[in-house]
Design an enzyme around this catalytic site. Structure first.
Site, PDB file in Angstrom:
ATOM      1  N   SER A 167      30.524  62.279  44.718  1.00 35.96           N
ATOM      2  CA  SER A 167      29.986  62.885  46.217  1.00 35.96           C
ATOM      3  C   SER A 167      30.977  62.249  47.222  1.00 35.96           C
ATOM      4  O   SER A 167      31.818  62.310  47.402  1.00 35.96           O
ATOM      5  CB  SER A 167      28.497  62.753  46.211  1.00 35.96           C
ATOM      6  OG  SER A 167      28.124  63.670  47.240  1.00 35.96           O
ATOM      7  N   HIS A 194      30.487  67.410  44.990  1.00 37.74           N
ATOM      8  CA  HIS A 194      29.477  67.914  45.925  1.00 37.74           C
ATOM      9  C   HIS A 194      30.601  68.405  47.010  1.00 37.74           C
ATOM     10  O   HIS A 194      30.836  67.656  47.991  1.00 37.74           O
ATOM     11  CB  HIS A 194      28.407  66.926  46.551  1.00 37.74           C
ATOM     12  CG  HIS A 194      27.452  66.703  45.438  1.00 37.74           C
ATOM     13  ND1 HIS A 194      26.823  65.455  45.352  1.00 37.74           N
ATOM     14  CD2 HIS A 194      27.408  66.919  44.130  1.00 37.74           C
ATOM     15  CE1 HIS A 194      25.922  65.227  44.326  1.00 37.74           C
ATOM     16  NE2 HIS A 194      26.566  66.279  43.534  1.00 37.74           N
ATOM     17  N   ASP A 290      22.126  61.896  41.936  1.00 40.44           N
ATOM     18  CA  ASP A 290      22.755  63.078  40.961  1.00 40.44           C
ATOM     19  C   ASP A 290      23.669  62.313  40.172  1.00 40.44           C
ATOM     20  O   ASP A 290      24.427  61.290  40.517  1.00 40.44           O
ATOM     21  CB  ASP A 290      23.308  63.967  41.707  1.00 40.44           C
ATOM     22  CG  ASP A 290      23.638  65.338  40.982  1.00 40.44           C
ATOM     23  OD1 ASP A 290      23.121  65.644  40.063  1.00 40.44           O
ATOM     24  OD2 ASP A 290      24.969  65.818  40.995  1.00 40.44           O
TER      25      ASP A 290
END
EC number: 3.1.1.61
Length: 355
Positions: A167, A194, A290
C-alpha cells in the site's frame, strides 16, 4: 501534546480553506502554514519546519512535481503527500511523483465544496495518512508465539506462485523488487497495490517498462501464465481459481475488506486455496493490516511468507502486523526481497528438475 505540523501547498483558495477546516478538527494536527505555489513553499520550509507537506500536483509558476524535485534535494526524508485528480493526467503525474520521492497521495473528488461529501472523502484519506507517515505507524498487535517454525532455506515444496501485497510506499517498493525477476521466471506473480481505477493501469504500464517479464493489469477470466506479473485493478478484488488442470484470474467487486478494494487478504486467501504450500507471499510497506489474515491462511496451508523490514518501509503497518505475529519466515529490506524471491523459486525449480 506535540502536534504534527502540516504545510499546505495548493493554488486553490477553496482547497486551502477545506484543508484548514479538516485539520482544525484534529487535536493532534495543526496547520503550520499555507502556500499558493512551490516557490513560496520552498522559501517557507526553514522558517516553519513542518512535519509533513501536502502538495498539489497542478499549480502555476512551480507545479507539484517541480517542487517535490527541489524539496528532495535538501529534505529527502520529509513526508510529502501529493494531491491528485482521478484523471489519466492525475494518475500519470502521481506515479511520476512517487519516482521523485513522494510518500503518499490523496485523490481530490469532483465535489469538494464546504459541507459536501467531498470534504469527508478527503478527510478519510488524509488524516490517517498524516498520522501513519509522521508517527511511523507501529502495529498495535503484540508479538505472538511463533507457530510456524519450518526452515525453508531448502523448502520441501517448490514455489509455484508468488503473491505480493502493498500500500503506502508500494509503487517505489515494487520498482525495486519486480525488476529483479529475470526473463524466463518460471511462475506467475500476482500483485495487489492499494490504488483507485486508472492508477493501477498506469502503475502496471510503468512496471512493464521496468521489468524483464511482462506486467499488465489483470483482465477478467484471464488464464494464469508462468513468467507474467498481473496487477489487481483498482476498485476490484483479484482472485485465482482452479480451472481444470490450470488456473484462472477473476476480477470482482465484492465488499471491501480492511476498507480496501482490491484487498490483499482476498488475493492471499485465493492463492492459498489454489496453490496451497506452493505459495510465496510477500507483504510490503503499507498502513493498516490488510494481508495479515491472508498471510495466516497461507501459512496454515503450508506456504511461505516474507515481510519487508521497518527500516525500508514508508509505513510499517501491513508488514509489521505480519512480522510481529510470527508469520514471516524472513523480514528483509526491500533491496533484498527480489533476490530472495528468485532464490526460493530457483530452489523449487531445481527440485523439480531433480525429481
Amino acid at each position: 501534546m506535540n502536534r504534527t505540523r502540516v504545510l499546505i501547498v495548493d493554488d486553490s483558495v477553496v482547497i486551502r480553506s477545506l484543508l484548514r477546516q479538516i485539520l482544525a478538527q484534529e487535536a493532534d494536527l495543526e496547520v503550520a502554514g499555507v502556500a499558493a505555489n512551490g516557490h513560496i513553499a520552498l522559501r517557507m520550509l526553514d522558517q516553519l519546519a513542518p512535519d509533513v507537506v501536502t502538495l498539489d500536483i497542478e499549480m502555476p509558476e512551480m507545479n507539484g512535481l517541480e517542487t517535490l524535485r527541489e524539496l528532495r534535494r535538501t529534505r529527502p526524508r520529509l513526508p510529502v503527500i501529493m494531491f491528485s485528480t482521478l484523471t489519466e493526467r492525475g494518475a500519470v503525474a502521481t506515479l511520476e511523483a512517487f519516482s521523485l520521492g513522494a510518500s503518499d497521495y490523496v485523490t481530490k473528488p469532483s465535489n469538494s465544496r464546504p459541507g459536501g461529501q467531498g470534504v469527508e472523502a478527503i478527510r478519510a484519506q488524509l488524516v490517517p495518512k498524516i498520522r501513519a507517515l509522521c508517527r511511523k505507524e507501529r502495529p498495535a498487535l503484540p508479538p505472538l508465539p511463533q507457530k510456524f517454525n519450518r526452515d525453508t532455506s531448502f523448502p520441501g515444496v517448490p514455489i509455484t506462485a508468488v503473491a505480493i501485497g502493498t500500500s503506502t510506499g508500494g509503487p517505489n517498493a515494487l520498482s525495486q523488487v519486480l525488476p529483479r525477476l529475470p526473463k524466463g521466471f518460471p511462475v506467475p506473480v500476482f500483485v495487489v497495490q492499494h490504488m483507485p481505477p486508472m492508477f493501477t493501469r498506469f502503475l502496471a504500464e510503468r512496471l512493464n517498462r521496468e521489468c524483464a517479464i511482462p506486467v499488465r493489469e489483470v483482465e477478467e477470466q484471464e488464464v494464469v501464465q508462468p513468467g507474467t506479473i498481473r496487477v489487481a485493478a483498482g476498485d476490484h478484488h483479484m482472485t485465482v481459481e482452479r480451472m481444470g488442470l490450470g488456473f484462472q484470474l477473476r476480477r470482482s467487486q465484492g465488499p471491501p475488506e480492511n476498507s480496501c478494494r482490491p484487498a490483499v487478504d482476498v488475493l492471499f486467501r485465493s492463492v492459498a486455496r489454489a496453490y496451497g504450500a506452493g505459495v510465496l507471499a510477500v507483504v510490503m510497506t503499507g498502513m493498516g493490516q490488510d494481508g495479515f489474515r491472508g498471510a495466516q491462511t497461507i501459512r496454515e496451508a503450508g506456504g511461505t511468507v516474507i515481510a519487508q523490514d521497518e527500516a525500508t518501509s514508508v509505513v510499517w503497518g501491513m508488514p509489521g502486523y505480519v512480522a510481529n505475529a510470527g508469520l514471516a519466515e524472513r523480514v528483509l529490506p526491500v533491496t533484498e526481497i527480489g533476490n530472495e524471491i528468485v532464490r526460493r523459486v530457483s530452489l523449487g525449480a531445481a527440485m523439480r528438475r531433480g525429481a
